[in-house]
Design a protein around this motif. Structure first.
Motif, PDB file in Angstrom:
ATOM      1  N   TYR A 249       0.854  -1.186   0.000  1.00  0.00           N
ATOM      2  CA  TYR A 249       0.000   0.000   0.000  1.00  0.00           C
ATOM      3  C   TYR A 249       0.893   1.240   0.000  1.00  0.00           C
ATOM      4  CZ  TYR A 249       1.259   0.673   4.856  1.00  0.00           C
ATOM      5  OH  TYR A 249       1.975   0.889   6.007  1.00  0.00           O
ATOM      6  N   THR A 250       0.303   2.357  -0.343  1.00  0.00           N
ATOM      7  CA  THR A 250       1.029   3.631  -0.346  1.00  0.00           C
ATOM      8  C   THR A 250       0.732   4.359   0.963  1.00  0.00           C
ATOM      9  OG1 THR A 250       0.832   3.811  -2.741  1.00  0.00           O
ATOM     10  CG2 THR A 250       1.365   5.832  -1.518  1.00  0.00           C
ATOM     11  N   PRO A 251       1.718   4.560   1.826  1.00  0.00           N
ATOM     12  CA  PRO A 251       1.453   5.209   3.123  1.00  0.00           C
ATOM     13  C   PRO A 251       0.941   6.632   2.942  1.00  0.00           C
ATOM     14  CG  PRO A 251       3.626   4.175   3.088  1.00  0.00           C
ATOM     15  CD  PRO A 251       3.123   4.172   1.680  1.00  0.00           C
ATOM     16  N   SER A 252       0.043   7.028   3.822  1.00  0.00           N
ATOM     17  CA  SER A 252      -0.462   8.412   3.844  1.00  0.00           C
ATOM     18  C   SER A 252      -0.664   8.835   5.287  1.00  0.00           C
ATOM     19  CB  SER A 252      -1.772   8.524   3.055  1.00  0.00           C
ATOM     20  OG  SER A 252      -2.712   7.539   3.492  1.00  0.00           O
ATOM     21  N   PRO A 253       0.441   9.103   6.002  1.00  0.00           N
ATOM     22  CA  PRO A 253       0.338   9.450   7.423  1.00  0.00           C
ATOM     23  C   PRO A 253      -0.423  10.750   7.637  1.00  0.00           C
ATOM     24  CG  PRO A 253       2.568   9.818   6.616  1.00  0.00           C
ATOM     25  CD  PRO A 253       1.833   9.110   5.530  1.00  0.00           C
ATOM     26  N   TYR A 254      -1.043  10.841   8.804  1.00  0.00           N
ATOM     27  CA  TYR A 254      -1.773  12.058   9.160  1.00  0.00           C
ATOM     28  C   TYR A 254      -0.801  13.167   9.564  1.00  0.00           C
ATOM     29  CZ  TYR A 254      -6.462   9.958   9.472  1.00  0.00           C
ATOM     30  OH  TYR A 254      -7.669   9.368   9.188  1.00  0.00           O
ATOM     31  N   PRO A 255      -1.035  14.381   9.120  1.00  0.00           N
ATOM     32  CA  PRO A 255      -0.279  15.510   9.685  1.00  0.00           C
ATOM     33  C   PRO A 255      -0.723  15.762  11.128  1.00  0.00           C
ATOM     34  CG  PRO A 255      -2.023  16.325   8.273  1.00  0.00           C
ATOM     35  CD  PRO A 255      -2.049  14.815   8.140  1.00  0.00           C
ATOM     36  N   LEU A 256       0.025  16.613  11.792  1.00  0.00           N
ATOM     37  CA  LEU A 256      -0.317  16.968  13.166  1.00  0.00           C
ATOM     38  C   LEU A 256      -1.571  17.842  13.143  1.00  0.00           C
ATOM     39  CD1 LEU A 256       1.112  16.363  15.899  1.00  0.00           C
ATOM     40  CD2 LEU A 256       2.134  18.634  15.740  1.00  0.00           C
ATOM     41  N   PRO A 257      -2.699  17.362  13.707  1.00  0.00           N
ATOM     42  CA  PRO A 257      -3.928  18.162  13.611  1.00  0.00           C
ATOM     43  C   PRO A 257      -3.896  19.367  14.532  1.00  0.00           C
ATOM     44  CG  PRO A 257      -4.330  16.167  14.883  1.00  0.00           C
ATOM     45  CD  PRO A 257      -2.929  16.069  14.374  1.00  0.00           C
ATOM     46  N   ALA A 258      -4.577  20.426  14.108  1.00  0.00           N
ATOM     47  CA  ALA A 258      -4.737  21.599  14.973  1.00  0.00           C
ATOM     48  C   ALA A 258      -5.615  21.229  16.160  1.00  0.00           C
ATOM     49  CB  ALA A 258      -5.369  22.741  14.186  1.00  0.00           C
ATOM     50  N   LEU A 259      -5.390  21.897  17.269  1.00  0.00           N
ATOM     51  CA  LEU A 259      -6.152  21.656  18.492  1.00  0.00           C
ATOM     52  C   LEU A 259      -7.212  22.740  18.668  1.00  0.00           C
ATOM     53  CD1 LEU A 259      -3.163  20.764  20.853  1.00  0.00           C
ATOM     54  CD2 LEU A 259      -4.708  19.176  19.682  1.00  0.00           C
ATOM     55  N   ARG A 260      -8.355  22.347  19.221  1.00  0.00           N
ATOM     56  CA  ARG A 260      -9.408  23.323  19.470  1.00  0.00           C
ATOM     57  C   ARG A 260      -8.933  24.323  20.519  1.00  0.00           C
ATOM     58  NH1 ARG A 260     -12.580  18.536  18.806  1.00  0.00           N
ATOM     59  NH2 ARG A 260     -12.637  18.088  21.032  1.00  0.00           N
ATOM     60  N   PRO A 261      -9.119  25.621  20.273  1.00  0.00           N
ATOM     61  CA  PRO A 261      -8.662  26.622  21.255  1.00  0.00           C
ATOM     62  C   PRO A 261      -9.543  26.612  22.492  1.00  0.00           C
ATOM     63  CG  PRO A 261      -9.798  27.692  19.426  1.00  0.00           C
ATOM     64  CD  PRO A 261      -9.669  26.248  19.052  1.00  0.00           C
ATOM     65  N   ARG A 262      -8.923  26.775  23.642  1.00  0.00           N
ATOM     66  CA  ARG A 262      -9.639  26.802  24.922  1.00  0.00           C
ATOM     67  C   ARG A 262     -10.101  28.211  25.296  1.00  0.00           C
ATOM     68  NH1 ARG A 262      -8.413  22.627  29.085  1.00  0.00           N
ATOM     69  NH2 ARG A 262      -7.016  21.021  28.258  1.00  0.00           N
ATOM     70  N   ALA A 263      -9.334  29.214  24.962  1.00  0.00           N
ATOM     71  CA  ALA A 263      -9.553  30.564  25.492  1.00  0.00           C
ATOM     72  C   ALA A 263     -10.789  31.216  24.872  1.00  0.00           C
ATOM     73  CB  ALA A 263      -8.327  31.429  25.253  1.00  0.00           C
ATOM     74  N   THR A 264     -11.526  31.931  25.710  1.00  0.00           N
ATOM     75  CA  THR A 264     -12.627  32.795  25.264  1.00  0.00           C
ATOM     76  C   THR A 264     -12.491  34.116  26.022  1.00  0.00           C
ATOM     77  OG1 THR A 264     -14.230  32.181  26.976  1.00  0.00           O
ATOM     78  CG2 THR A 264     -14.098  30.741  25.035  1.00  0.00           C
ATOM     79  N   SER A 265     -13.405  35.023  25.782  1.00  0.00           N
ATOM     80  CA  SER A 265     -13.384  36.304  26.496  1.00  0.00           C
ATOM     81  C   SER A 265     -14.018  36.207  27.886  1.00  0.00           C
ATOM     82  CB  SER A 265     -14.119  37.366  25.674  1.00  0.00           C
ATOM     83  OG  SER A 265     -15.480  36.981  25.483  1.00  0.00           O
ATOM     84  N   VAL A 266     -14.597  35.050  28.213  1.00  0.00           N
ATOM     85  CA  VAL A 266     -15.305  34.883  29.483  1.00  0.00           C
ATOM     86  C   VAL A 266     -14.364  34.287  30.519  1.00  0.00           C
ATOM     87  CG1 VAL A 266     -17.288  33.824  30.637  1.00  0.00           C
ATOM     88  CG2 VAL A 266     -17.460  34.533  28.240  1.00  0.00           C
ATOM     89  N   THR A 267     -14.351  34.862  31.712  1.00  0.00           N
ATOM     90  CA  THR A 267     -13.586  34.319  32.830  1.00  0.00           C
ATOM     91  C   THR A 267     -14.455  34.315  34.084  1.00  0.00           C
ATOM     92  OG1 THR A 267     -12.685  36.366  33.766  1.00  0.00           O
ATOM     93  CG2 THR A 267     -11.543  35.448  31.839  1.00  0.00           C
ATOM     94  N   GLU A 268     -13.921  33.708  35.142  1.00  0.00           N
ATOM     95  CA  GLU A 268     -14.607  33.707  36.437  1.00  0.00           C
ATOM     96  C   GLU A 268     -14.052  34.772  37.374  1.00  0.00           C
ATOM     97  OE1 GLU A 268     -15.975  28.988  36.621  1.00  0.00           O
ATOM     98  OE2 GLU A 268     -14.309  29.687  37.878  1.00  0.00           O
ATOM     99  N   ASP A 269     -13.368  35.757  36.833  1.00  0.00           N
ATOM    100  CA  ASP A 269     -12.783  36.803  37.682  1.00  0.00           C
ATOM    101  C   ASP A 269     -13.840  37.503  38.539  1.00  0.00           C
ATOM    102  OD1 ASP A 269     -10.406  36.140  36.525  1.00  0.00           O
ATOM    103  OD2 ASP A 269     -10.197  37.970  35.337  1.00  0.00           O
ATOM    104  N   VAL A 270     -15.046  37.621  37.999  1.00  0.00           N
ATOM    105  CA  VAL A 270     -16.107  38.313  38.728  1.00  0.00           C
ATOM    106  C   VAL A 270     -16.487  37.576  40.011  1.00  0.00           C
ATOM    107  CG1 VAL A 270     -17.987  37.141  37.492  1.00  0.00           C
ATOM    108  CG2 VAL A 270     -18.356  39.428  38.419  1.00  0.00           C
ATOM    109  N   TYR A 271     -16.130  36.295  40.108  1.00  0.00           N
ATOM    110  CA  TYR A 271     -16.483  35.512  41.294  1.00  0.00           C
ATOM    111  C   TYR A 271     -15.365  35.471  42.340  1.00  0.00           C
ATOM    112  CZ  TYR A 271     -19.841  33.971  37.819  1.00  0.00           C
ATOM    113  OH  TYR A 271     -20.790  33.951  36.827  1.00  0.00           O
ATOM    114  N   ALA A 272     -14.247  36.132  42.057  1.00  0.00           N
ATOM    115  CA  ALA A 272     -13.118  36.096  42.992  1.00  0.00           C
ATOM    116  C   ALA A 272     -13.495  36.718  44.336  1.00  0.00           C
ATOM    117  CB  ALA A 272     -11.907  36.806  42.392  1.00  0.00           C
TER     118      ALA A 272
END
Length: 472
Positions: A249-272
């Protein structure tokens, strides 16, 4: 080195124990009820694969506790979440069927079955377990979870799905084609569990024997709506297939996939500020209610920044991380180093621990930042989860202090004697002996806005107060 590899393989011995299975009860309706039909269709796909020049070998998924009294490690398992593991014949371990495996280039491991019944969370994640003579237990990509899974329905639960775990794009495509044509599986229900190119990832290559990577696949399932249905799901003998090409067979390895970003504009700072105020209210209440106790420790447990690819790069144990979660347990690994906060809990009504934090899954808009959270007691010396409480169990736990319902106060003692929002910590297995340290791990799973674990820096870490008996 050969000697290093043999030493690491000895670590796997504790994974090879046989596990018993209860008899499954039948679920009513849905995908789960069609076991015979799925088996017939899978066998048609197997026949087609064999005719096309593939060898197909059967394995299974086993849901069972890996932790036993004599286990040297319990791998940091979450007490709230049973783990399913792929079990396949493993030549490097004398052909035992164990929950680790090797996979050749051009091969695929296939799970055709049903997603779990309704639950707060499920996720399937593959790991590089051993590579370059090092225990890594590290994620390589994002998981397939209940918010990202491909199914032919608006609901992710009790739906037909197919998962192909492979390091080769062509192998995955071939499996998808055969199951679509010969088993009638909808393309919309097909999922690729990617093993990225070993060269791009920086691990030993695919293949068999020493100097080839060893993998593990975990299937997490947490907090089912109907425990009996999940018991039946986990008790079924689900089949996984190893599909191996016999021709060139002809190999076709996967490239390194991008990861879903975790960061958003929302934080829990208001609950400190409300959280800090609650800590003060609790301390004032304890001084009045427990005059024979004194506050010995007041600490916070911060995120342990586990990242699979960083662990692979550094050659360190990632403890079976998943990007679906944030882990709060101070700065310590769950091991013998004891670098973070830990506590010795005596058998006395004057000795207890209070954990005070934010219910990350219950905060008001623009939150919440998690779909479910839990808080677990661990025995660090063997990375063993002992007991856990989940977010719903802690709702209204701040009512005695007149505080907000999105905060919590959880108590841990040797004997709670029926006290609300208090959890017994046993001394016998699975427990924490009186002379050993315990620690806490808080998990926050899957931000519904991003479909991946929350940003660790956006969460408010919990406080831990340790009260001990006053001495003269």
């Amino acid at each position: 080195s050969c000697m290093g590899s043999l030493v690491l393989l000895a670590v796997l011995a504790c994974l090879a124990a046989a596990h018993g299975r209860p008899d499954p009860a039948r679920l009513q309706g849905g995908c789960f009820a069609d076991a015979h039909g799925q088996e017939v269709r899978m066998n048609r796909a197997i026949d087609a694969l064999v005719l096309a020049g593939y060898e197909v070998e059967r394995g299974s998924i086993t849901f069972a506790e890996a932790c036993k009294p004599d286990s040297p490690t319990c791998w940091g398992e979450n007490p709230s979440s049973p783990y399913g593991r792929y079990k396949l014949r493993t030549p490097i371990l004398i052909d035992l069927k164990v929950p680790v495996y090797q996979i050749g280039a051009g091969e695929a491991i296939v799970f055709f079955g049903c997603t779990p019944p309704p639950a707060r969370y499920f996720g399937l994640q593959s790991y590089v377990f051993l590579s370059h003579d090092k225990l890594l237990f590290a994620s390589m990509a994002d998981s397939i979870n209940f918010m990202t899974v491909n199914v032919s329905s608006t609901s992710p639960f009790d739906q037909e799905w197919l998962v192909a775990t492979s390091g080769d794009q062509g192998a995955t495509a071939n499996v998808f084609d055969v199951f679509a044509k010969h088993a009638g599986v909808a393309r919309a229900a097909m999922n690729a569990d990617v093993i990225p190119s070993p060269a791009a990832l920086g691990i030993d290559g695919l293949g068999y024997g020493l100097n080839h990577s060893i993998f593990m696949t975990l299937f997490r399932l947490a907090l089912c709506d109907d425990p009996a249905s999940c018991h039946a799901y986990m008790a079924r003998n689900w089949t996984v297939l190893r599909v191996r090409p016999l021709n060139a067979y002809t190999p076709s390895p996967y490239p390194l996939p991008a990861l879903r970003p975790r960061a958003t504009s929302v934080t829990e700072d208001v609950y400190a500020a409300p959280l800090a105020a609650l800590v003060g209210q609790v301390q004032a209440a304890m001084a009045s209610q427990h005059p024979s106790s004194r506050l010995d420790q007041a600490v916070r447990i911060y995120p342990l920044l586990l990242d699979g690819r960083t662990c692979i790069k550094n050659g360190t144990d990632c403890l079976g991380d998943t990007r679906d979660a944030v882990y709060m347990d101070g700065d310590e690994p769950l091991g013998l180093l004891g670098l973070g906060p830990s506590f010795v809990l005596a058998d006395s009504p004057d000795d207890f621990l209070l954990v005070i934090g934010v219910l990350h899954s219950h905060t008001p808009a623009p939150g919440p930042l998690a779909t479910y959270t839990n808080l677990a007691v661990y025995l660090p010396s063997k990375a063993m989860g002992v007991v856990a409480v989940v977010d719903d169990q802690l709702a209204n736990s701040t009512a005695p202090y007149g505080s907000a319902p999105y905060l919590f106060v959880a108590k841990f003692a040797r004997h709670c004697n029926g006290e609300k929002f208090c959890t017994d910590v046993p001394t016998v297995f699975p427990g924490v002996p009186l002379d050993q340290n315990l620690t806490f791990v808080e998990r926050a799973y899957v931000n519904p806005a991003t479909r991946v674990g929350p940003d660790p820096q956006a969460l408010q870490p919990p406080y831990v107060l340790h009260y001990m008996r006053k001495t003269d």
